[in-house]
Design an enzyme around this catalytic site. Sequence first.
Site, short mmCIF file in Angstrom:
data_model
loop_
_atom_site.label_atom_id
_atom_site.label_comp_id
_atom_site.label_asym_id
_atom_site.label_seq_id
_atom_site.Cartn_x
_atom_site.Cartn_y
_atom_site.Cartn_z
N CYS A 2 0.86 -1.17 0.00
CA CYS A 2 0.00 0.00 0.00
C CYS A 2 0.91 1.23 0.00
O CYS A 2 2.03 1.18 0.48
CB CYS A 2 -0.93 0.10 1.19
SG CYS A 2 -2.05 -1.28 1.37
N ARG A 28 3.30 0.16 -5.35
CA ARG A 28 3.13 -0.45 -4.03
C ARG A 28 1.79 -1.17 -3.89
O ARG A 28 1.56 -1.90 -2.92
CB ARG A 28 3.24 0.61 -2.93
CG ARG A 28 4.56 1.33 -2.91
CD ARG A 28 4.59 2.35 -1.82
NE ARG A 28 4.54 1.75 -0.51
CZ ARG A 28 5.58 1.33 0.18
NH1 ARG A 28 6.79 1.46 -0.33
NH2 ARG A 28 5.45 0.79 1.36
N TRP A 74 -2.92 -2.54 -1.59
CA TRP A 74 -2.60 -3.93 -1.92
C TRP A 74 -3.33 -4.73 -0.85
O TRP A 74 -2.96 -4.71 0.32
CB TRP A 74 -1.09 -4.16 -1.85
CG TRP A 74 -0.66 -5.53 -2.26
CD1 TRP A 74 -0.47 -5.98 -3.53
CD2 TRP A 74 -0.36 -6.63 -1.40
NE1 TRP A 74 -0.08 -7.30 -3.50
CE2 TRP A 74 0.00 -7.72 -2.21
CE3 TRP A 74 -0.37 -6.81 -0.02
CZ2 TRP A 74 0.35 -8.97 -1.69
CZ3 TRP A 74 -0.01 -8.04 0.49
CH2 TRP A 74 0.34 -9.11 -0.35
N ASN A 100 -0.97 1.79 5.81
CA ASN A 100 -0.17 0.74 5.17
C ASN A 100 0.34 -0.17 6.29
O ASN A 100 1.00 0.31 7.20
CB ASN A 100 1.00 1.41 4.44
CG ASN A 100 2.09 0.43 4.01
OD1 ASN A 100 3.23 0.81 3.85
ND2 ASN A 100 1.75 -0.81 3.80
N GLY A 101 -0.02 -1.45 6.23
CA GLY A 101 0.42 -2.37 7.28
C GLY A 101 -0.69 -3.33 7.64
O GLY A 101 -1.66 -3.48 6.87
N GLU A 464 15.97 -16.98 -11.68
CA GLU A 464 15.53 -15.59 -11.85
C GLU A 464 14.78 -15.41 -13.18
O GLU A 464 13.78 -14.69 -13.24
CB GLU A 464 16.74 -14.65 -11.73
CG GLU A 464 16.45 -13.17 -11.95
CD GLU A 464 15.44 -12.54 -11.00
OE1 GLU A 464 15.03 -13.19 -10.02
OE2 GLU A 464 15.02 -11.40 -11.26
N LYS A 468 10.93 -14.05 -13.40
CA LYS A 468 10.50 -12.92 -14.23
C LYS A 468 9.31 -13.35 -15.10
O LYS A 468 8.34 -12.63 -15.23
CB LYS A 468 11.63 -12.40 -15.13
CG LYS A 468 12.75 -11.66 -14.42
CD LYS A 468 12.40 -10.26 -13.96
CE LYS A 468 11.88 -10.20 -12.58
NZ LYS A 468 12.70 -10.25 -11.42
N GLU A 471 6.13 -13.74 -12.96
CA GLU A 471 5.63 -12.48 -12.41
C GLU A 471 4.85 -11.66 -13.44
O GLU A 471 3.81 -11.12 -13.13
CB GLU A 471 6.80 -11.61 -11.94
CG GLU A 471 7.39 -11.99 -10.62
CD GLU A 471 8.45 -11.00 -10.17
OE1 GLU A 471 9.44 -10.81 -10.89
OE2 GLU A 471 8.27 -10.41 -9.10
N HIS A 487 16.15 -36.32 -12.05
CA HIS A 487 15.69 -36.91 -10.79
C HIS A 487 14.18 -36.73 -10.60
O HIS A 487 13.70 -36.84 -9.47
CB HIS A 487 16.47 -36.32 -9.62
CG HIS A 487 17.93 -36.65 -9.68
ND1 HIS A 487 18.41 -37.92 -9.50
CD2 HIS A 487 19.01 -35.87 -9.97
CE1 HIS A 487 19.73 -37.92 -9.64
NE2 HIS A 487 20.11 -36.68 -9.94
N LYS A 587 5.50 -3.86 -5.22
CA LYS A 587 6.95 -3.67 -5.26
C LYS A 587 7.59 -4.00 -3.92
O LYS A 587 8.69 -4.55 -3.87
CB LYS A 587 7.23 -2.21 -5.63
CG LYS A 587 8.68 -1.88 -5.81
CD LYS A 587 9.16 -2.38 -7.13
CE LYS A 587 10.64 -2.27 -7.32
NZ LYS A 587 11.12 -3.26 -8.29
C1 AGP Z 1 11.14 -9.28 -7.80
O1 AGP Z 1 10.84 -9.15 -9.15
C2 AGP Z 1 9.96 -9.26 -6.91
N1 AGP Z 1 9.20 -8.10 -7.06
C3 AGP Z 1 10.20 -9.73 -5.48
O2 AGP Z 1 10.53 -11.09 -5.54
C4 AGP Z 1 11.28 -9.01 -4.65
O3 AGP Z 1 12.54 -9.30 -5.14
C5 AGP Z 1 11.15 -9.45 -3.19
O4 AGP Z 1 9.89 -9.11 -2.70
C6 AGP Z 1 12.24 -8.84 -2.31
O5 AGP Z 1 12.16 -7.46 -2.26
P1 AGP Z 1 13.34 -6.57 -1.70
O6 AGP Z 1 14.53 -6.82 -2.56
O7 AGP Z 1 12.85 -5.16 -1.78
O8 AGP Z 1 13.59 -7.01 -0.28
#
Ligand code: AGP
Length: 592
Positions: A2, A28, A74, A100-101, A464, A468, A471, A487, A587
């Site tokens: 948020c 956010r 969020w 936010n929280g 990674e 990507k 996501e 395996h 984010k």
């Molecule tokens: C990455 O594409 C993601 N948005 C997510 O996995 C992110 O890397 C993770 O939440 C960690 O965030 P940070 O690096 O801000 O701690």
Amino acid sequence: MCGIVGCILKDEKAAPVLLDCVKKLEYRGYDSIGIATSSSKINIKKEKGKISEAEKKVGLSDLPGNMGIAHVRWATHGIPTRKNAHPHTDCTEKIAVVHNGIIENYNELKHQLIEEGHIFKSDTDTEVIPHLIEKYMSNGMDLESSVRNSLDQIHGSYALAVISTDEPEKIVGVRKESPLIVGKGEGKYFLASDVPAILKHTDNVIYLEDGEMVILDKSGVTVKNMLGEIIEKEIHIIEWTPDMAEKGGFDHFMIKEIHEQPGAVRDTLLESQDIEKIVSEFGDIERICFVACGTSYHASLIGKYLFESLMGLPTDVILASEFKYSAKAMNDKTLVIFISQSGETADTLKALRMAKKTSETLVVVNVLGSTATREAKHVIYTRAGPEIGVAATKTYVSQLTCIYILAAHMSNRLDLVDDLHKVPQYMSDVLANEEHIHNIAKKYKDVPDFFFIGRGLSYPTALEGALKLKEITYIHGEGYAAGELKHGPLALIDDGVPVVAVVPPGNSHDKTLSNVEEVRARGAHVISVGSQDDEILKSESHDLMGMDGEIDEIMSPISYIVPLQLFAYYISVEKGIDPDKPKNLAKCVTVE
Ligand code: AGP
């Protein structure tokens, strides 16, 4: 997650400014948007969905008053609907709150308040806050004390902004375990979850600590502790320009940020001397433990391969959300390294607070002044600049650059720092050829499942690449150590199943190639990332994302991720998905 904003302006209408500010926080959360301004009454506009959609529906900036608060959500408690959108109000509609929280004991508080006659309009945890404040204010307390007393009853995390018509021209903000910064402009004052929201208006920023309250009014900004005592706070001048948080001619932030990666690596290389100094301050280390989430976890895995292969130093990588189960294994000979672009990830902060009780701690972080930087013993900054796209790209390569510099100084292999200077060019070469990757993406955009494989340093790259893809395209992508396929997962390989293989020249090359042959023999479609001069790999692949043949294995992770980022980005675009704001994600994950 948020995003929250608050502002008090001199003569200007607040709603358009709040709207502009909160747009910068949409990374956010984008389940709903809401704005409240205070004139003779509280005026609210809120709507479900992204800001652009909500703006068309309800015209968000059309509210009177020159002070107010805003929120992008969020969802945690209560599905994304208009009624669950912030700001939330009390029974009298005189108090409005953005939050936010998470309020952990909201159920208990809600039942108590309902018994006392309060009427709730939403399913959120947040709504208990305005009702608690209402309760104290109706007993004659002022806004500030009512917020303080309400928070005494709340367990959980929060960054809050509160307004009340009984004390017009005042915003009370407070933080505990969720970020909140204050902006001091010329006759205009702000609070926000993050700096890009207010950069257009001021570069003078105060970072609030947990348990600090800020009161904004027409005369300025006052910070107090929870006892109501005034605290002197340092004002930081932010070097990021507003342009750095804009798209700059690209269609999306993500593709802009992918293109900024050569610069991000170059800028992060300027940290080398500071990193050398930090290394000289380390105590006696017998073990390294990386702690992180998501993409930062993948950067940490590369760190493990480097530290173990260069120094033989035992190195573990622990997901931050799992750290508490390993905390007892830390001691004063363990260096615990936290990797986080935001420095605000709740899981990472919880682990950091635990680790610093026993061990030396270091954070590698992108956001200046973020909570992690204030909690750890040592701080290294990645110089990626603001990253707005939800999927991490340039912060990842900057994290890797820091980890390489750290490993180079700790192992006395300074030739690695020299080699890092060549990486930006390798990345630029891939970017110059992005149309080729776009064409490959078009071919595979409708496939439901992908495998990503790699060995050694290329295994985290495979993970990674798969993250990507998941996501931003919503396609299932699974990363495996190439040798592990046989395996079990090999049972899933069939005619036409795409396998993305990361195969740089070097030690792991031949063995990965054997794994490529195994999947080809079962009908897989092989998309490889490897040297453009690798004729054998070319003949084994249906599609090759070619890299400069000079890149050796040890340096490969930083540039080899670029084609995989582009691949995911172009599939996302081809599928009509907004890669900057993937569904269900945000984010910065400030809940556990
Ligand atoms: C990455 O594409 C993601 N948005 C997510 O996995 C992110 O890397 C993770 O939440 C960690 O965030 P940070 O690096 O801000 O701690």
